[in-house]
Design a protein around this motif. Structure first.
Motif, PDB file in Angstrom:
ATOM      1  N   UNK A  82      11.793  14.075   2.602  1.00  0.00           N
ATOM      2  CA  UNK A  82      11.240  12.740   2.884  1.00  0.00           C
ATOM      3  C   UNK A  82      11.614  12.231   4.266  1.00  0.00           C
ATOM      4  N   UNK A  83      12.833  12.563   4.714  1.00  0.00           N
ATOM      5  CA  UNK A  83      13.255  12.152   6.059  1.00  0.00           C
ATOM      6  C   UNK A  83      12.370  12.802   7.113  1.00  0.00           C
ATOM      7  N   UNK A  84      12.085  14.072   6.928  1.00  0.00           N
ATOM      8  CA  UNK A  84      11.229  14.791   7.880  1.00  0.00           C
ATOM      9  C   UNK A  84       9.819  14.200   7.906  1.00  0.00           C
ATOM     10  N   UNK A  85       9.283  13.932   6.736  1.00  0.00           N
ATOM     11  CA  UNK A  85       7.949  13.340   6.658  1.00  0.00           C
ATOM     12  C   UNK A  85       7.929  11.961   7.308  1.00  0.00           C
ATOM     13  N   UNK A  86       8.980  11.182   7.077  1.00  0.00           N
ATOM     14  CA  UNK A  86       9.065   9.852   7.684  1.00  0.00           C
ATOM     15  C   UNK A  86       9.155   9.948   9.205  1.00  0.00           C
ATOM     16  N   UNK A  87       9.952  10.916   9.699  1.00  0.00           N
ATOM     17  CA  UNK A  87      10.047  11.106  11.149  1.00  0.00           C
ATOM     18  C   UNK A  87       8.692  11.457  11.747  1.00  0.00           C
ATOM     19  N   UNK A  88       7.960  12.327  11.060  1.00  0.00           N
ATOM     20  CA  UNK A  88       6.629  12.685  11.537  1.00  0.00           C
ATOM     21  C   UNK A  88       5.714  11.471  11.529  1.00  0.00           C
TER      22      UNK A  88
END
Length: 391
Positions: free
Chosen positions: A239-245
């Protein structure tokens, strides 16, 4: 920027949430409606196909409507499709509602791009486009996670109700904020607009947009396994990666909007070069979790800065197709969104690993640079020959 443009962005936020939220809802849908998870996954394909086919068809169908009427018709249809989807107990009915919702979404986005550009004025199409597309990026950052939270608490149907509830105030706001302009009897015909869209510059711009978006969604689709399998991060980091994207995407759309009206060529040329370098660097350093997290954000910025600028350029290059330009831009970008994951899946299925999706993204952007250079070279040659003939 006129308030009506932000109203349109709210509706696009609801639609973007609907488009992307299914990835977290499929297990619940499969269990509740007594189908397999792969069968439930066809709902995603149904929406994608509806977006690709629906954008030009819906734009053609609504081109003789006043813009406010078209926006209200598409958004109301989208809302009602989600209400039916939320209450149905039939997978077949749910499948049909996803197709209808996609058609309405495509029609609204096509009409919304044109309406936002006209409301903003002839020299602010880029800013208007960026505000409208920010609804999509905010859906990735906030809407999709919120839908997952609702589904976790009250079941998958609550996510559909949530999309309908967000759409309702947008319907009312469009009634109040978008001017009720009558249909212009002197507006160009569908044949005239299609002819305007067939110019080499418009076709090349549409193709470049599809390729950039294909590269974006090729990696975005497989981002979770890239971050866990290649970068070695735990599932909590997905989820952190998706949010960063998503945050990067929002920043990129905003940046593109500030520059697309005055420095579009530089944004596309420099941005695409940086995008290619970023995908290659990501492919080589994906095993480093810190580098991977940084590049997820950077590539989100670059992908949407270049992509939104290309959408703006379609509106500029096809100025004689004021109704259909938005529809064909929407279709082209959704062709990329559908083709990119397929190409990435082929590479992964060939045994090259999840890192190969990053290489495919790089290859697609490399094609963008090659085609762009060829188009510029041919354009300058044509211009030089024309100048010689005048002398």
């Amino acid at each position: 920027m006129p308030f009506a443009v932000y109203v349109l962005a709210l509706a696009v936020f609801a639609q973007g949430t609907s488009e992307f939220m299914l990835s977290g809802l499929l297990p619940g849908i499969a269990t509740d409606l007594h189908v397999s998870v792969p069968a439930a996954g066809t709902l995603t394909s149904a929406f994608a196909i509806g977006m690709v086919v629906g954008a030009p068809l819906a734009a053609l169908a609504g081109m003789r409507w006043p813009r406010r009427r078209a926006l209200l018709a598409f958004l109301t249809t989208f809302l009602l499709a989600h209400v039916v989807g939320a209450i149905t107990t039939s997978f077949e009915v749910l499948f049909v509602t996803r197709v209808i919702a996609a058609l309405a979404n495509a029609g609204f986005l096509a009409a919304g791009l044109t309406t936002a550009a006209s409301l903003a004025g002839p020299h602010a199409k880029g800013r208007a486009t960026s505000v409208l597309l920010s609804g999509v990026t905010l859906a990735c950052v906030a809407g999709v996670p919120l839908g997952a939270v609702l589904a976790g608490i009250w079941g998958w149907r609550s996510a559909f109700w949530g999309v309908a509830i967000i759409s309702a105030p947008a319907v009312i706001a469009i009634l109040r904020a978008v001017p009720a302009t009558p249909t212009d009897p002197s507006a160009p015909s569908a044949r005239h607009e299609l002819r305007a869209l067939r110019t080499p510059r418009s076709l090349v711009t549409l193709l470049l947009g599809a390729l950039v978006n294909g590269a974006t969604f090729c990696t975005f689709t497989y981002l979770a396994p890239v971050m866990t399998t290649v970068a070695g991060l735990g599932t909590a980091w997905v989820p952190v990666s998706l949010a960063l994207f998503g945050i990067g995407s929002f920043a990129g759309v905003t940046l593109g909007g500030r520059l697309a009206d005055t420095r579009a060529t530089q944004v596309i040329a420099v941005g695409s070069t940086a995008l290619l370098a970023g995908w290659l660097l990501f492919a080589f350093t994906a095993g480093n979790p810190i580098a991977a997290l940084v590049l997820v954000f950077v590539q989100g910025v670059l992908s949407f800065a270049v992509g939104s600028t290309l959408i703006t350029q379609v509106l500029y290059t096809a100025a004689d197709a004021p109704t259909l330009a938005g529809g064909f831009a929407t279709a082209a970008f959704n062709v990329g969104a559908a083709a990119g994951p397929v190409l990435g899946g082929i590479a992964i299925g060939a045994g090259w690993g999840f890192r190969s999706s990053l290489v495919v993204s790089a290859a697609l952007v490399a094609v963008v640079l090659i085609l762009g250079a060829i188009a510029m070279s041919l354009g300058s040659t044509t211009g030089h020959r024309s100048a010689e003939r005048k002398h």
